[in-house]
Design an enzyme around this catalytic site. Structure first.
Site, PDB file in Angstrom:
ATOM      1  N   HIS A  90      38.925  37.137  26.689  1.00 37.06           N
ATOM      2  CA  HIS A  90      39.712  37.438  27.892  1.00 37.06           C
ATOM      3  C   HIS A  90      38.931  38.362  28.827  1.00 37.06           C
ATOM      4  O   HIS A  90      38.880  38.115  30.040  1.00 37.06           O
ATOM      5  CB  HIS A  90      41.028  38.095  27.498  1.00 37.06           C
ATOM      6  CG  HIS A  90      41.835  38.568  28.669  1.00 37.06           C
ATOM      7  ND1 HIS A  90      42.748  37.771  29.321  1.00 37.06           N
ATOM      8  CD2 HIS A  90      41.854  39.768  29.324  1.00 37.06           C
ATOM      9  CE1 HIS A  90      43.288  38.452  30.319  1.00 37.06           C
ATOM     10  NE2 HIS A  90      42.758  39.663  30.340  1.00 37.06           N
ATOM     11  N   GLU A  91      38.329  39.406  28.265  1.00 33.90           N
ATOM     12  CA  GLU A  91      37.570  40.343  29.109  1.00 33.90           C
ATOM     13  C   GLU A  91      36.325  39.680  29.684  1.00 33.90           C
ATOM     14  O   GLU A  91      35.950  39.946  30.834  1.00 33.90           O
ATOM     15  CB  GLU A  91      37.209  41.594  28.318  1.00 33.90           C
ATOM     16  CG  GLU A  91      38.411  42.374  27.779  1.00 33.90           C
ATOM     17  CD  GLU A  91      39.456  42.678  28.849  1.00 33.90           C
ATOM     18  OE1 GLU A  91      39.088  42.803  30.037  1.00 33.90           O
ATOM     19  OE2 GLU A  91      40.636  42.798  28.496  1.00 33.90           O
ATOM     20  N   HIS A 102      37.031  37.857  32.821  1.00 37.52           N
ATOM     21  CA  HIS A 102      36.944  38.627  34.064  1.00 37.52           C
ATOM     22  C   HIS A 102      35.501  38.679  34.575  1.00 37.52           C
ATOM     23  O   HIS A 102      35.259  38.641  35.788  1.00 37.52           O
ATOM     24  CB  HIS A 102      37.460  40.044  33.842  1.00 37.52           C
ATOM     25  CG  HIS A 102      38.935  40.133  33.673  1.00 37.52           C
ATOM     26  ND1 HIS A 102      39.823  39.588  34.570  1.00 37.52           N
ATOM     27  CD2 HIS A 102      39.698  40.713  32.699  1.00 37.52           C
ATOM     28  CE1 HIS A 102      41.063  39.826  34.162  1.00 37.52           C
ATOM     29  NE2 HIS A 102      41.005  40.502  33.031  1.00 37.52           N
TER      30      HIS A 102
END
Length: 242
Positions: A115-116, A119
């Protein structure tokens, strides 16, 4: 801070606050369940592989116990001390992972790390919503601090202009939260897609990753609703003072 003893405040803001508490409990529960399912890579290793596949980090740089990984090639990976304090810093181009995610070899670690990295992929691909959200960070920071104090000052001394000025500044917080939602949803979608595409998580195990990321998304929804309802309360408060 304002209206803590006002029933109207809790009628408006209470439900989002309760939703946020439920979401936090769900995140920890989903993370704990997914943390019991082993994975062949740690969160840091998975992050590095995903970044390498996207051309954002050198494939020859080893994963180890060093604090910063891959900085020479673009996006770094760092270990931070805060539990579930994982985030991507667009200013330093660093994916920061908590110890449980950085070194954890579990589906929970893979989901959060991916998920990170999502980004970081947004940043590299100039995802418009991320740029808008990043632009609103300063406004939100100022609005959540100075805006509230200006509002309080206006209420105490019955100065309508200051009350509305504080409300306008606090609106920056709402703007940030609203802009943040699509950014977080997109990062989770990217995470699930890349984990499946690279074979890091099989179809049967993806439900654990889904649970963690869905619970995390609910925390952002709750925060957005809380800021929106708080703004509505401030507006009603201001109108009653006119």
């Amino acid at each position: 801070m304002i209206g803590l003893f006002d029933p109207l405040f809790w009628i408006l803001v209470g439900p989002p606050v309760l939703l946020g508490i439920i979401a936090q409990i769900w995140v920890r529960s989903a993370f704990a369940r997914a943390a019991e399912i082993p994975a062949r890579l740690s969160g840091a290793e998975a992050a590095r592989e995903i970044l390498a596949a996207a051309g954002l980090v050198g494939v020859s740089e080893p994963i180890g116990s060093e604090k910063t990984l891959g900085r020479r090639s673009g996006v770094g990976i760092e270990r931070v001390g805060e539990f579930l304090g994982d985030h991507y810093d667009p200013r330093d181009k660093v994916v920061r992972l908590s110890p449980e995610v950085y070194g954890g070899r579990s589906l929970a670690a893979l989901g959060i790390a991916a998920h990170e990295v999502g980004h970081a992929l947004q940043d590299a691909q100039k995802y418009p919503a991320l740029a808008l959200r990043n632009a609103a960070v300063g406004i939100a920071s100022f609005g959540s601090g100075a805006g509230v104090w200006i509002l309080i000052f206006g209420l105490v001394f019955s100065v309508p202009a200051l009350i509305w000025a504080g409300i306008i500044l606090f609106s920056g917080v709402v703007l940030f939260q609203v802009l943040n939602l699509p950014v977080e949803f997109d990062a989770s979608a990217r995470a699930k897609a890349v984990l499946a595409r690279m074979g890091l998580v099989d179809a049967a195990s993806m439900r654990y990753v889904n649970a963690v990321l869905t619970a995390a998304a609910l925390t952002y929804v709750a925060a957005t609703l809380q800021s929106v309802m708080t703004l509505i309360y401030y507006v009603l408060l201001a109108r009653n003072r006119e």
